[in-house]
Design a protein around this motif. Structure first.
Motif, PDB file in Angstrom:
ATOM      1  N   MET A   1       0.684  -1.036   0.054  1.00 49.19           N
ATOM      2  CA  MET A   1       0.097   0.077  -0.095  1.00 49.19           C
ATOM      3  C   MET A   1       0.674   1.320   0.223  1.00 49.19           C
ATOM      4  N   THR A   2       0.351   2.289  -0.818  1.00 49.13           N
ATOM      5  CA  THR A   2       1.389   3.502  -0.813  1.00 49.13           C
ATOM      6  C   THR A   2       0.691   4.597   0.162  1.00 49.13           C
ATOM      7  N   GLY A   3       1.779   5.118   1.011  1.00 49.27           N
ATOM      8  CA  GLY A   3       1.545   5.748   1.895  1.00 49.27           C
ATOM      9  C   GLY A   3       1.749   7.394   1.399  1.00 49.27           C
ATOM     10  N   ALA A   4       1.538   8.095   2.269  1.00 49.26           N
ATOM     11  CA  ALA A   4       1.681   9.833   1.886  1.00 49.26           C
ATOM     12  C   ALA A   4       3.163   9.966   1.839  1.00 49.26           C
ATOM     13  N   ARG A   5       4.100   9.429   2.611  1.00 46.59           N
ATOM     14  CA  ARG A   5       5.479   9.757   2.390  1.00 46.59           C
ATOM     15  C   ARG A   5       5.747   9.287   0.918  1.00 46.59           C
ATOM     16  N   GLU A   6       5.512   7.992   0.452  1.00 47.13           N
ATOM     17  CA  GLU A   6       5.886   7.303  -0.729  1.00 47.13           C
ATOM     18  C   GLU A   6       5.224   7.935  -1.878  1.00 47.13           C
ATOM     19  N   LEU A   7       4.175   8.508  -1.791  1.00 46.61           N
ATOM     20  CA  LEU A   7       3.409   9.126  -2.681  1.00 46.61           C
ATOM     21  C   LEU A   7       4.133  10.791  -3.131  1.00 46.61           C
ATOM     22  N   VAL A   8       4.292  11.412  -2.070  1.00 49.63           N
ATOM     23  CA  VAL A   8       5.147  12.740  -2.086  1.00 49.63           C
ATOM     24  C   VAL A   8       6.490  12.594  -2.707  1.00 49.63           C
ATOM     25  N   ALA A   9       7.366  11.343  -2.348  1.00 51.54           N
ATOM     26  CA  ALA A   9       8.459  11.078  -2.967  1.00 51.54           C
ATOM     27  C   ALA A   9       8.355  10.579  -4.504  1.00 51.54           C
ATOM     28  N   THR A  10       7.393   9.878  -4.952  1.00 51.48           N
ATOM     29  CA  THR A  10       7.153   9.495  -6.074  1.00 51.48           C
ATOM     30  C   THR A  10       6.832  10.824  -7.192  1.00 51.48           C
ATOM     31  N   LEU A  11       5.831  11.424  -6.516  1.00 56.66           N
ATOM     32  CA  LEU A  11       5.185  12.422  -7.502  1.00 56.66           C
ATOM     33  C   LEU A  11       6.360  13.415  -7.575  1.00 56.66           C
ATOM     34  N   THR A  12       7.246  13.780  -6.588  1.00 51.75           N
ATOM     35  CA  THR A  12       8.405  14.766  -6.806  1.00 51.75           C
ATOM     36  C   THR A  12       9.482  14.316  -7.621  1.00 51.75           C
ATOM     37  N   ARG A  13       9.861  12.987  -7.847  1.00 49.40           N
ATOM     38  CA  ARG A  13      10.717  12.301  -8.647  1.00 49.40           C
ATOM     39  C   ARG A  13      10.175  12.582 -10.075  1.00 49.40           C
ATOM     40  N   ARG A  14       8.919  12.215 -10.250  1.00 52.24           N
ATOM     41  CA  ARG A  14       8.269  12.369 -11.642  1.00 52.24           C
ATOM     42  C   ARG A  14       7.889  13.791 -12.021  1.00 52.24           C
ATOM     43  N   GLY A  15       8.075  14.761 -11.276  1.00 51.25           N
ATOM     44  CA  GLY A  15       7.623  16.060 -11.541  1.00 51.25           C
ATOM     45  C   GLY A  15       5.970  16.272 -11.849  1.00 51.25           C
ATOM     46  N   GLU A  16       5.284  15.478 -10.865  1.00 55.97           N
ATOM     47  CA  GLU A  16       3.782  15.609 -11.024  1.00 55.97           C
ATOM     48  C   GLU A  16       3.169  16.173  -9.721  1.00 55.97           C
ATOM     49  N   THR A  17       2.111  16.686  -9.916  1.00 52.10           N
ATOM     50  CA  THR A  17       1.344  17.191  -8.834  1.00 52.10           C
ATOM     51  C   THR A  17      -0.212  16.359  -8.802  1.00 52.10           C
ATOM     52  N   VAL A  18      -0.559  16.816  -7.502  1.00 51.24           N
ATOM     53  CA  VAL A  18      -1.845  16.017  -7.178  1.00 51.24           C
ATOM     54  C   VAL A  18      -2.723  17.063  -6.574  1.00 51.24           C
ATOM     55  N   ALA A  19      -4.052  16.873  -6.939  1.00 52.17           N
ATOM     56  CA  ALA A  19      -5.079  18.008  -6.004  1.00 52.17           C
ATOM     57  C   ALA A  19      -6.344  16.858  -5.724  1.00 52.17           C
ATOM     58  N   ALA A  20      -7.407  17.237  -4.826  1.00 52.26           N
ATOM     59  CA  ALA A  20      -8.202  16.295  -4.598  1.00 52.26           C
ATOM     60  C   ALA A  20      -9.636  17.251  -4.318  1.00 52.26           C
ATOM     61  N   ALA A  21     -10.862  16.524  -4.648  1.00 52.17           N
ATOM     62  CA  ALA A  21     -12.035  16.959  -4.071  1.00 52.17           C
ATOM     63  C   ALA A  21     -12.646  15.822  -2.976  1.00 52.17           C
ATOM     64  N   GLU A  22     -12.602  16.409  -1.916  1.00 50.09           N
ATOM     65  CA  GLU A  22     -13.262  15.378  -0.644  1.00 50.09           C
ATOM     66  C   GLU A  22     -14.384  15.833  -0.151  1.00 50.09           C
ATOM     67  N   SER A  23     -15.448  14.918  -0.247  1.00 54.59           N
ATOM     68  CA  SER A  23     -16.823  14.775   0.344  1.00 54.59           C
ATOM     69  C   SER A  23     -16.667  14.146   1.999  1.00 54.59           C
ATOM     70  N   LEU A  24     -16.591  13.041   2.276  1.00 56.14           N
ATOM     71  CA  LEU A  24     -16.568  12.466   3.347  1.00 56.14           C
ATOM     72  C   LEU A  24     -15.317  12.616   4.275  1.00 56.14           C
ATOM     73  N   THR A  25     -14.375  12.890   3.749  1.00 55.52           N
ATOM     74  CA  THR A  25     -13.025  12.990   4.331  1.00 55.52           C
ATOM     75  C   THR A  25     -12.874  14.508   4.627  1.00 55.52           C
ATOM     76  N   ALA A  26     -13.365  15.413   3.967  1.00 57.99           N
ATOM     77  CA  ALA A  26     -13.465  16.898   4.352  1.00 57.99           C
ATOM     78  C   ALA A  26     -12.183  17.346   4.671  1.00 57.99           C
ATOM     79  N   GLY A  27     -10.972  16.964   3.637  1.00 62.88           N
ATOM     80  CA  GLY A  27      -9.735  17.631   3.690  1.00 62.88           C
ATOM     81  C   GLY A  27      -8.861  16.826   4.263  1.00 62.88           C
ATOM     82  N   LEU A  28      -8.912  15.904   4.929  1.00 67.18           N
ATOM     83  CA  LEU A  28      -8.260  14.926   5.542  1.00 67.18           C
ATOM     84  C   LEU A  28      -7.121  14.111   4.729  1.00 67.18           C
ATOM     85  N   LEU A  29      -7.523  13.909   3.342  1.00 62.57           N
ATOM     86  CA  LEU A  29      -6.345  13.451   2.609  1.00 62.57           C
ATOM     87  C   LEU A  29      -5.482  14.790   2.266  1.00 62.57           C
TER      88      LEU A  29
END
Length: 154
Positions: free
Chosen positions: A1-29
């Protein structure tokens, strides 16, 4: 399973970004990603669309879809992901909608969650049946969204 640290590292290495639209999690992601040092290089932002009408106003979810099926629907998750990606100018968009409980919503049982992902050549939705109480379901929904994105980054 991919955690937050791994995602940040992988996205940084790839030069990519992420955004989210959250309902039930209300910004937790987004908050979970932001806890990782270096997250500012990859986290573009997020939309908290807890109220149903904000899914349309902020994330561009089709109002007819919401009227016909309610907020807890796979296509809503897909449109949330696309809306987050588009409105925040990110490489990847994540969308989360579902029921944290304790009561059902729109005919869906607590723990019913849809995680959407939109990115280059990718538009997928995963249906989840998550056990537990509100905090457990919300945390598991974030982990599931991270895992979904992680699968498409490897």
């Amino acid at each position: 399973m991919t955690g937050a640290r791994e995602l940040v590292a992988t996205l940084t290495r790839r030069g990519e970004t992420v955004a989210a639209a959250e309902s039930l999690t209300a910004g937790l992601l987004c908050a979970t990603l932001a806890e990782v040092p270096g997250a500012s290089a990859v986290l573009r932002g997020g939309l908290v669309v807890y109220a149903t009408e904000l899914k349309t106003v902020l994330a561009g979810v089709d109002q007819r879809l919401l009227a016909e099926h309610g907020a807890v629907h796979p296509e809503v998750a897909a449109q949330l992901a696309a809306g987050a990606r588009d409105r925040c100018g990110a490489t990847w968009g994540l969308g989360l909608t579902g029921v944290a409980g304790p009561d059902p919503q729109d005919g869906a049982a607590p723990g019913t969650v849809y995680a959407g992902l939109c990115g280059p050549g990718t538009a997928v939705v995963r249906e989840l049946a998550l056990p537990g109480d509100r905090p457990s379901i919300r945390a598991a929904a974030v982990r599931a969204a991270f895992a979904l994105l992680g699968e498409h980054l490897h």
